[in-house]
Structures are given as C-alpha cells and as structure tokens.
Design a protein around this motif. Structure first.
Motif, PDB file in Angstrom:
ATOM      1  N   LEU A   1      -3.956   6.076   2.989  1.00  0.00           N
ATOM      2  CA  LEU A   1      -3.702   4.926   3.603  1.00  0.00           C
ATOM      3  C   LEU A   1      -2.102   4.963   3.958  1.00  0.00           C
ATOM      4  O   LEU A   1      -1.845   4.748   4.715  1.00  0.00           O
ATOM      5  CB  LEU A   1      -4.124   3.662   2.631  1.00  0.00           C
ATOM      6  N   ASP A   2      -1.537   5.505   3.140  1.00  0.00           N
ATOM      7  CA  ASP A   2       0.012   5.747   3.205  1.00  0.00           C
ATOM      8  C   ASP A   2       0.418   6.847   4.186  1.00  0.00           C
ATOM      9  O   ASP A   2       1.072   6.156   5.138  1.00  0.00           O
ATOM     10  CB  ASP A   2       0.430   6.513   1.656  1.00  0.00           C
TER      11      ASP A   2
ATOM     12  N   ALA B   1       0.752  -0.881   0.421  1.00  0.00           N
ATOM     13  CA  ALA B   1      -0.292  -0.186   0.150  1.00  0.00           C
ATOM     14  C   ALA B   1       1.133   1.030   0.223  1.00  0.00           C
ATOM     15  O   ALA B   1       0.596   2.340  -0.847  1.00  0.00           O
ATOM     16  CB  ALA B   1      -1.314   0.284   1.319  1.00  0.00           C
ATOM     17  N   ARG B   2       2.155   1.131   0.863  1.00  0.00           N
ATOM     18  CA  ARG B   2       2.645   2.114   1.127  1.00  0.00           C
ATOM     19  C   ARG B   2       3.452   2.484  -0.778  1.00  0.00           C
ATOM     20  O   ARG B   2       3.605   3.780  -0.656  1.00  0.00           O
ATOM     21  CB  ARG B   2       3.981   2.366   2.365  1.00  0.00           C
ATOM     22  N   TRP B   3       4.345   1.560  -0.767  1.00  0.00           N
ATOM     23  CA  TRP B   3       4.829   1.104  -2.305  1.00  0.00           C
ATOM     24  C   TRP B   3       4.475   2.072  -3.632  1.00  0.00           C
ATOM     25  O   TRP B   3       4.525   3.042  -4.466  1.00  0.00           O
ATOM     26  CB  TRP B   3       5.012  -0.298  -2.130  1.00  0.00           C
ATOM     27  N   ASN B   4       2.865   1.354  -3.615  1.00  0.00           N
ATOM     28  CA  ASN B   4       1.785   2.052  -4.744  1.00  0.00           C
ATOM     29  C   ASN B   4       1.484   3.100  -4.242  1.00  0.00           C
ATOM     30  O   ASN B   4       0.380   4.216  -5.158  1.00  0.00           O
ATOM     31  CB  ASN B   4       0.485   1.335  -4.666  1.00  0.00           C
ATOM     32  N   LYS B   5       1.693   3.934  -3.345  1.00  0.00           N
ATOM     33  CA  LYS B   5       0.956   5.832  -2.873  1.00  0.00           C
ATOM     34  C   LYS B   5      -0.167   5.630  -2.666  1.00  0.00           C
ATOM     35  O   LYS B   5      -1.077   6.106  -3.108  1.00  0.00           O
ATOM     36  CB  LYS B   5       1.597   6.689  -3.729  1.00  0.00           C
ATOM     37  N   VAL B   6      -0.766   4.556  -2.031  1.00  0.00           N
ATOM     38  CA  VAL B   6      -2.521   4.125  -1.840  1.00  0.00           C
ATOM     39  C   VAL B   6      -2.914   5.759  -1.028  1.00  0.00           C
ATOM     40  O   VAL B   6      -3.075   6.105   0.007  1.00  0.00           O
ATOM     41  CB  VAL B   6      -2.918   3.306  -1.163  1.00  0.00           C
ATOM     42  N   PRO B   7      -3.388   6.712  -1.799  1.00  0.00           N
ATOM     43  CA  PRO B   7      -3.616   7.648  -0.878  1.00  0.00           C
ATOM     44  C   PRO B   7      -4.494   7.983   0.575  1.00  0.00           C
ATOM     45  O   PRO B   7      -5.382   6.680  -0.068  1.00  0.00           O
ATOM     46  CB  PRO B   7      -4.493   8.480  -2.109  1.00  0.00           C
TER      47      PRO B   7
ATOM     48  N   ARG C   1       9.059  -3.226   2.228  1.00  0.00           N
ATOM     49  CA  ARG C   1       8.917  -1.296   1.685  1.00  0.00           C
ATOM     50  C   ARG C   1      11.028  -1.492   1.507  1.00  0.00           C
ATOM     51  O   ARG C   1      10.856  -0.814  -0.235  1.00  0.00           O
ATOM     52  CB  ARG C   1       8.377  -0.139   2.689  1.00  0.00           C
TER      53      ARG C   1
END
Length: 217
Positions: A45-46, A37-43, A102
């Motif tokens: 959620l990051d 979720a962090r790697w994909n820069k989920v709004p 990550r």
C-alpha cells in the motif's frame, strides 16, 4: 445586470459552495486514511499510495474531470456532471491532504510515543489521546489553505457542464455583452466565500488557544 442574472450567479455560488464542501468531505478523511497507511509503512500500500498521490498532484483538475466524466462510462461507470465533479475535487484534494497529514505524523515528537509506550498505552490509545489531538491542531492551517485552493479550483469542473459561479458569469456576460458586472459580482462572491473559510479557521484557532494556551501551536 437584471435580478435574474444576479439570481443565476447566486445559484452558481450555491453550487460552488456545495461542490467544495462535498469535495472536502470526501477528500479530507480519504487523505487521512492514506496518510495513516503510509505512516505505518503498510506493505504494498505504501508504494501504491505514493504513486496515487504523485499522479493526482500532477494531474490538472480539468484533465481529471474529463477522465472521470468521459472515460469511466466506457468502463461501465456512468456519472452525472455533479457527482463526477464531486469525485474529481475529492480525489484531487485527497492527494494534497494526504501529504499534509503525513507531514504532521512524520514530524510528531517521538519521545511522546516512547513515553506512551512506557506507560503501557496501546497504539490505539496513543493515537487517540496523544497523536490525533495535536495532529489536527498543527495541520489546521495547511488544511484550510488547501480548502481555499479547492474552492478557487471549482471553475475547472465547468468543462463537464456544471454551472458554478464562473460559468454562470461567463454565460451572462456573453448574453448581455457586458462581461464586467457579472465577473465583478463573481469575484466579490469568491472573496466572501474565502473570507468565510478564513473566519472559521481563526474562530477555531482562538477557541483552541483559549482551551490549550498558545503552546498548542
């Protein structure tokens, strides 16, 4: 020590191993999902995950165990000592595993991603065929290191009544007024457990190296 004392410590060792494996089984995939979720820069959620990781890494396990066991029941969620201990260890290790995964994702070679895109591979195919096979191999050593740290951290959950190796040794030492034998036995058991974890790691590494060669590192 008597045979009964040795059996008590052995039972504590089984509890310690079970708690550690359960915590890893919970924390490893949870950390992986959080890292994705962090790697994909989920709004949204990051930032929330970054806060979660920071808080869990900064919170001592004993404090987290007390919170889960004593505070959550006031919110309607009552847990027994063992489930509370598993959740405590799982949440703690998930934060550290998130950063391990990550780091591997952030350091992944971008040219491979671009090449996969050129060949028309979807994001799912790229992740399944290119990213993940390399990611777990590069992350194996730090993940095993985190697992050994979690194993050594299990005495912290004794504060909520779980009888693991250290608590069993402490109780026996208090009853017999001879603390050295039970604590020496506990130390030997911890050493054997950690040696077993390291042996598994090295076995996996040798198997992967035979398959992929030394370049897999």
């Amino acid at each position: 020590m008597t045979l009964a004392d040795i059996l008590d410590i052995g039972a504590g060792a089984v509890t310690t191993l079970g708690l550690s494996l359960s915590g890893i089984a919970l924390g490893l995939p949870l950390g992986f999902v959080l890292a994705l979720a962090r790697w994909n820069k989920v709004p949204i959620l990051d930032g929330a995950i970054a806060l979660y990781v920071s808080m869990l890494r900064a919170t001592p396990i004993i404090t987290l165990a007390l919170f889960i066991f004593f505070v959550l029941p006031t919110w309607g969620l009552e847990l027994g000592p063992v489930p509370a201990a598993i959740i405590t260890l799982g949440l703690n290790t998930s934060a550290f595993n998130c950063e391990i995964w990550r780091s591997g994702l952030d350091n992944f070679a971008r040219d491979q991603l671009e090449a996969a895109k050129v060949y028309g591979m979807s994001r799912r195919q790229t992740f399944r065929r290119i990213i993940f096979p390399q990611l777990w191999r590069s992350s194996l050593s730090p993940i095993v290191s985190e697992a050994t740290l979690l194993l050594k951290a299990t005495p912290a959950v004794a504060v909520i009544g779980v009888v693991e190796i250290t608590r069993a040794a402490t109780r026996i030492g208090a009853q017999t007024y001879q603390p050295l034998p039970p604590f020496l036995t506990a130390t030997l058991i911890y050493t054997a457990l950690i040696a077993g974890v390291v042996w598994v790691q090295r076995t996996i590494e040798r198997a992967v190296e035979r398959k992929y060669g030394s370049a897999w590192r």
